[in-house]
Enzyme design. Structure first.
Site, mmCIF file in Angstrom:
data_model
loop_
_atom_site.group_PDB
_atom_site.id
_atom_site.type_symbol
_atom_site.label_atom_id
_atom_site.label_comp_id
_atom_site.label_asym_id
_atom_site.label_seq_id
_atom_site.Cartn_x
_atom_site.Cartn_y
_atom_site.Cartn_z
ATOM 1 N N ASP A 153 1.734 4.538 -4.244
ATOM 2 C CA ASP A 153 1.154 5.861 -5.087
ATOM 3 C C ASP A 153 0.883 6.138 -6.479
ATOM 4 O O ASP A 153 2.109 5.952 -7.043
ATOM 5 C CB ASP A 153 1.993 6.659 -4.433
ATOM 6 C CG ASP A 153 1.332 8.121 -4.861
ATOM 7 O OD1 ASP A 153 0.247 8.626 -5.513
ATOM 8 O OD2 ASP A 153 1.915 9.406 -4.423
ATOM 9 N N ASN B 251 -0.888 8.295 -8.658
ATOM 10 C CA ASN B 251 -0.569 9.682 -9.248
ATOM 11 C C ASN B 251 0.152 10.537 -8.250
ATOM 12 O O ASN B 251 -0.121 11.660 -8.726
ATOM 13 C CB ASN B 251 -2.399 10.107 -9.078
ATOM 14 C CG ASN B 251 -3.093 10.057 -7.284
ATOM 15 O OD1 ASN B 251 -2.402 9.705 -6.952
ATOM 16 N ND2 ASN B 251 -4.084 10.516 -7.808
ATOM 17 N N ASP C 145 0.637 11.672 -5.933
ATOM 18 C CA ASP C 145 0.175 12.813 -4.483
ATOM 19 C C ASP C 145 0.976 12.622 -3.567
ATOM 20 O O ASP C 145 0.629 13.269 -2.490
ATOM 21 C CB ASP C 145 -1.297 13.509 -5.402
ATOM 22 C CG ASP C 145 -2.102 12.446 -4.068
ATOM 23 O OD1 ASP C 145 -1.298 10.473 -3.973
ATOM 24 O OD2 ASP C 145 -3.274 12.145 -4.257
ATOM 25 N N ASP D 163 -2.463 4.477 -2.906
ATOM 26 C CA ASP D 163 -3.892 4.854 -3.542
ATOM 27 C C ASP D 163 -4.420 2.915 -4.028
ATOM 28 O O ASP D 163 -3.901 2.417 -3.904
ATOM 29 C CB ASP D 163 -4.686 5.456 -4.544
ATOM 30 C CG ASP D 163 -3.685 5.950 -5.240
ATOM 31 O OD1 ASP D 163 -2.736 4.592 -6.138
ATOM 32 O OD2 ASP D 163 -2.607 6.255 -5.555
ATOM 33 N N ASP E 295 -10.616 -4.251 6.095
ATOM 34 C CA ASP E 295 -10.623 -3.839 7.256
ATOM 35 C C ASP E 295 -12.256 -3.755 7.701
ATOM 36 O O ASP E 295 -12.683 -2.697 7.307
ATOM 37 C CB ASP E 295 -9.815 -3.174 7.860
ATOM 38 C CG ASP E 295 -8.962 -3.063 8.818
ATOM 39 O OD1 ASP E 295 -10.010 -3.539 10.228
ATOM 40 O OD2 ASP E 295 -7.818 -3.482 9.115
ATOM 41 N N ASP F 284 -11.372 -4.645 12.864
ATOM 42 C CA ASP F 284 -11.521 -4.068 13.556
ATOM 43 C C ASP F 284 -12.083 -4.080 15.350
ATOM 44 O O ASP F 284 -13.353 -3.705 15.532
ATOM 45 C CB ASP F 284 -11.183 -2.836 13.177
ATOM 46 C CG ASP F 284 -10.188 -1.499 13.786
ATOM 47 O OD1 ASP F 284 -8.804 -1.990 13.729
ATOM 48 O OD2 ASP F 284 -11.148 -0.263 14.355
ATOM 49 N N GLU G 206 -9.624 -9.023 15.266
ATOM 50 C CA GLU G 206 -8.534 -8.725 16.792
ATOM 51 C C GLU G 206 -8.947 -8.584 17.992
ATOM 52 O O GLU G 206 -10.046 -7.264 17.800
ATOM 53 C CB GLU G 206 -8.583 -6.981 16.193
ATOM 54 C CG GLU G 206 -7.338 -6.436 16.543
ATOM 55 C CD GLU G 206 -7.000 -5.077 16.712
ATOM 56 O OE1 GLU G 206 -6.277 -4.360 17.179
ATOM 57 O OE2 GLU G 206 -8.047 -4.061 16.750
ATOM 58 N N HIS H 141 0.046 -3.779 11.402
ATOM 59 C CA HIS H 141 0.515 -1.601 11.297
ATOM 60 C C HIS H 141 0.518 -1.466 12.858
ATOM 61 O O HIS H 141 0.656 0.181 12.693
ATOM 62 C CB HIS H 141 -0.450 -0.909 10.432
ATOM 63 C CG HIS H 141 -1.537 -1.959 10.980
ATOM 64 N ND1 HIS H 141 -2.764 -2.898 11.224
ATOM 65 C CD2 HIS H 141 -2.975 -0.594 11.373
ATOM 66 C CE1 HIS H 141 -3.737 -2.447 11.941
ATOM 67 N NE2 HIS H 141 -3.829 -1.589 11.766
ATOM 68 N N ASP H 142 0.415 -1.801 13.672
ATOM 69 C CA ASP H 142 0.222 -1.269 14.873
ATOM 70 C C ASP H 142 1.924 -1.331 15.835
ATOM 71 O O ASP H 142 2.053 -1.224 17.448
ATOM 72 C CB ASP H 142 -0.636 -1.381 15.828
ATOM 73 C CG ASP H 142 -2.571 -1.027 15.403
ATOM 74 O OD1 ASP H 142 -3.164 -0.008 14.865
ATOM 75 O OD2 ASP H 142 -3.269 -1.729 15.702
HETATM 76 C C1 GLC Z 1 -7.144 -1.315 16.253
HETATM 77 C C2 GLC Z 1 -6.279 -0.914 14.724
HETATM 78 C C3 GLC Z 1 -5.630 0.295 15.437
HETATM 79 C C4 GLC Z 1 -6.903 1.906 15.360
HETATM 80 C C5 GLC Z 1 -7.728 1.275 16.408
HETATM 81 C C6 GLC Z 1 -8.693 1.882 16.239
HETATM 82 O O1 GLC Z 1 -6.520 -1.782 16.636
HETATM 83 O O2 GLC Z 1 -5.500 -2.066 14.534
HETATM 84 O O3 GLC Z 1 -4.975 0.455 13.952
HETATM 85 O O4 GLC Z 1 -5.275 2.820 16.298
HETATM 86 O O5 GLC Z 1 -7.890 -0.731 16.388
HETATM 87 O O6 GLC Z 1 -9.078 1.877 15.193
HETATM 88 CA CA CA Z 2 -1.882 9.104 -3.861
#
Ligand code: GLC
Ligand code: CA
Length: 574
Positions: free
Chosen positions: A22, A24, A26, A30, A99, A205, A264, A341-342
């Site tokens: 981050d 700035n 907040d 970013d 992405d 994605d 993906e 991240h999932d």
């Molecule tokens: C993919 C992403 C996930 C998102 C989903 C819908 O599975 O990795 O984070 O919620 O697509 O875009």
């Molecule tokens: Ca920020």
């Protein structure tokens, strides 16, 4: 010898922009924050970053719901910040893939706003509409019994259009209709725009879902308690989608031969299907993410299991890696990753917080010497672990968690079990702020971040780990540097990957019998185990290990491995 392609040699790193850095203060990560950490990534040895969505979005699904494809989300900065990030990354030899969300948009996207307002508009057909059904009592019902991925129906009703639109994720994420050629052209133009800007490729994605069963017939699977069922065959890996992808390749990718693409495809893709996407001769993209190696501790679907019943199935884990390698490596490239991240954090998943250092290093070693392009997930290099949240409220920044809580309560699960399950499996685990230093909010920001940090940054943070030669961070650094040694990389990517003592239930061991004969041995248990292999008796030198003193080899083929002990040897073949 095969031509050296940059992304086959790269070590990748996934960034979740909201919680990476981050600039700035907040409370929201970013793009300038990412730019400010490029030297950190370079020091680690990273030369490819995948950045999760950062375009304009109401953030219903943290940016995967895009409202404007041509504008950086003001939360994350400006279009100029993006240009600056690309420029500075390239100056350091770091490639950037973004992405690209092409299965759906936000309901706040101008296309959808027009689509719902006006059935005559071109945009109406960019989305997938069906009339309501009515039950015997005259109640309005979705067009069929399909469940989406976030627990509820795959459809949402739109009052204005008086129709249902398909949305396999959240109701603020209407699915795009890839049958419409005008829509496809718009998508290709977006891709070209970012490639022209200097982006080096895409993580595509939810790409497995672009084609759906357009008969919209009910699933014949047994419905759940609410009459719905998640039948992925209705909207995953369907034949028609390969036509779309070939067109995408012709219309865009062929003009950018250096761009890399990773799709993906989720957990419903077999290795055979994977080849349809990524075969070097007839596929359309370079590689696919599937999740066959991500849930091998049984945590997924473990609502009623106690913590001590969640145990890594090492046999499945290593055989899944081997299966993907064996079925694909002649014809297709593979990405390599523990989680994204999932998922929950790999240290909590396959490692153990009581052995953070040992298991964090072991996970680095096992991953980094397999075939494919590795992708670390932010914080993995520090040994970051799952959340310690005590309240369900802390999970509500994630739409899938919100929907899960509603659904689980309906099914009669109590809040304690829901909390335990979310702490074990929720995607929030991987989305907590990067732990930069031992300071309030983990040094991520001066104000409370939207997603609460994990309360162990006193011990687990970048600033301290960079200074500590024995840290997980520095182990990653060493392992990455070794992987990038050309002779080692050739063995890793061009000689065979063979499991060693493949039926051992606790140890993940493999070899690459290449010019450099590499041997990796890793104990996945938090206790001592015995391991045997004839290669243990061979003359070797140790390239990397996670305990200072190596364990003694007995009778030439036996070793007793300490908790999470691992080593990488180069075996001397003559
Ligand atoms: C993919 C992403 C996930 C998102 C989903 C819908 O599975 O990795 O984070 O919620 O697509 O875009
Ligand atoms: Ca920020």
């Amino acid at each position: 010898m095969e031509k050296r392609i940059w992304w086959k040699q790269a070590v990748g790193y996934e960034i979740y922009p909201q919680t990476f850095a981050d600039s700035n203060n907040d409370g929201i990560g970013d793009l300038p924050g990412i730019t400010s950490k490029l030297n950190y990534l370079k020091m680690l040895g990273i030369d490819l970053i995948w950045i999760c969505p950062f375009l304009k979005s109401p953030m219903d699904d943290n940016g995967y719901d895009i409202a404007d494809y041509y504008c950086v989300n003001p939360l994350f900065g400006t279009n100029d910040d993006l240009k600056e990030l690309i420029k500075q990354a390239h100056a350091l030899g770091i490639h950037i893939i973004m992405d690209f969300v092409l299965n759906h948009t936000s309901d706040e996207n101008a296309w959808f706003i027009e689509a719902r307002k006006n059935k005559q508009a071109e945009e109406h057909d960019y989305y997938i509409w069906q009339p309501p059904r009515y039950d015997e009592k005259g109640n309005r019902q979705p067009p069929n019994n399909w469940r989406g991925f976030f627990s509820d129906s795959a459809w949402a009703y739109d009052e204005v259009a008086d129709e249902y639109y398909m949305r396999i994720f959240s109701k603020k994420m209407p699915d795009l209709n890839w049958e419409n050629p005008l829509l496809r052209k718009k998508i290709y133009a977006i891709a070209r725009h970012y490639l022209d800007l200097g982006i080096d490729g895409f993580r595509l994605d939810a790409i497995a879902h672009l084609a759906r069963d357009l008969s919209f017939a009910n699933s014949t699977q047994n419905p759940d308690y609410d009459g719905l069922t998640l039948d992925v065959s209705k909207f995953s890996n369907r034949e028609r989608l390969f036509d779309y992808l070939h067109e995408f390749k012709k219309a865009v990718l062929e003009d950018y031969p250096l761009a890399m693409t990773v799709g993906e495809v989720g957990g419903s893709s077999t290795t055979l299907t994977a080849l349809k996407y990524s075969h070097k001769d007839y596929g359309s993209i370079n590689m696919v993410f599937n999740f066959d190696t991500c849930w091998e501790n049984g945590a997924y679907g473990s609502e009623t299991l106690r913590d001590d019943q969640i145990i890594t199935n090492v046999w499945n884990l290593k055989h899944n890696f081997a299966r993907w390698y064996n079925d694909c490596h002649r014809d297709a490239w593979l990405p390599l990753y523990w989680v994204n991240h999932d998922h929950p954090r790999v240290l909590s998943q396959y490692g153990n917080v009581a052995f953070r250092k040992e298991s964090g290093k072991m996970l680095a070693l096992v991953l980094l010497f397999m075939y494919g392009t590795p992708f670390l997930y932010q914080g993995e290099e520090l040994g970051m672990s799952n959340v310690d949240y005590q309240s369900l409220d802390d999970f509500t920044s994630d739409v899938s968690a919100r929907n899960y809580i509603l659904d689980a309560r309906k099914r009669g699960l109590n809040d304690e079990l829901i909390l335990r399950f979310l702490r074990r499996t929720s995607r929030i685990n991987s989305r907590t702020p990067m732990q930069w230093k031992n300071a309030p909010y983990a040094g991520f920001s001066l104000v409370p971040p939207r997603i609460k940090p994990v309360n162990n940054y006193q011990e687990v943070n970048a600033e301290d780990e960079i200074k500590d030669p024995d840290s997980i961070f520095n182990f990653y650094r060493q392992a990455i540097a070794l992987r990038k040694d050309m002779a080692i990389l050739d063995s890793v990517t061009m000689s065979d990957f063979v499991l060693e003592n493949e039926d051992d239930p606790n140890v993940f061991a493999y070899r690459h019998p290449g010019k450099k004969h590499l041997f990796v041995v890793a104990n996945f248990r938090p206790y001592q185990v015995n391991f045997s292999s004839d290669f243990l008796g061979r003359k070797h030198h140790t390239l990397l290990q996670n305990y200072l003193e190596p364990s003694a080899i007995r009778d030439g083929n036996q070793v007793s491995l300490r908790p999470f002990e691992c080593f990488l040897w180069e075996i001397e073949d003559n």
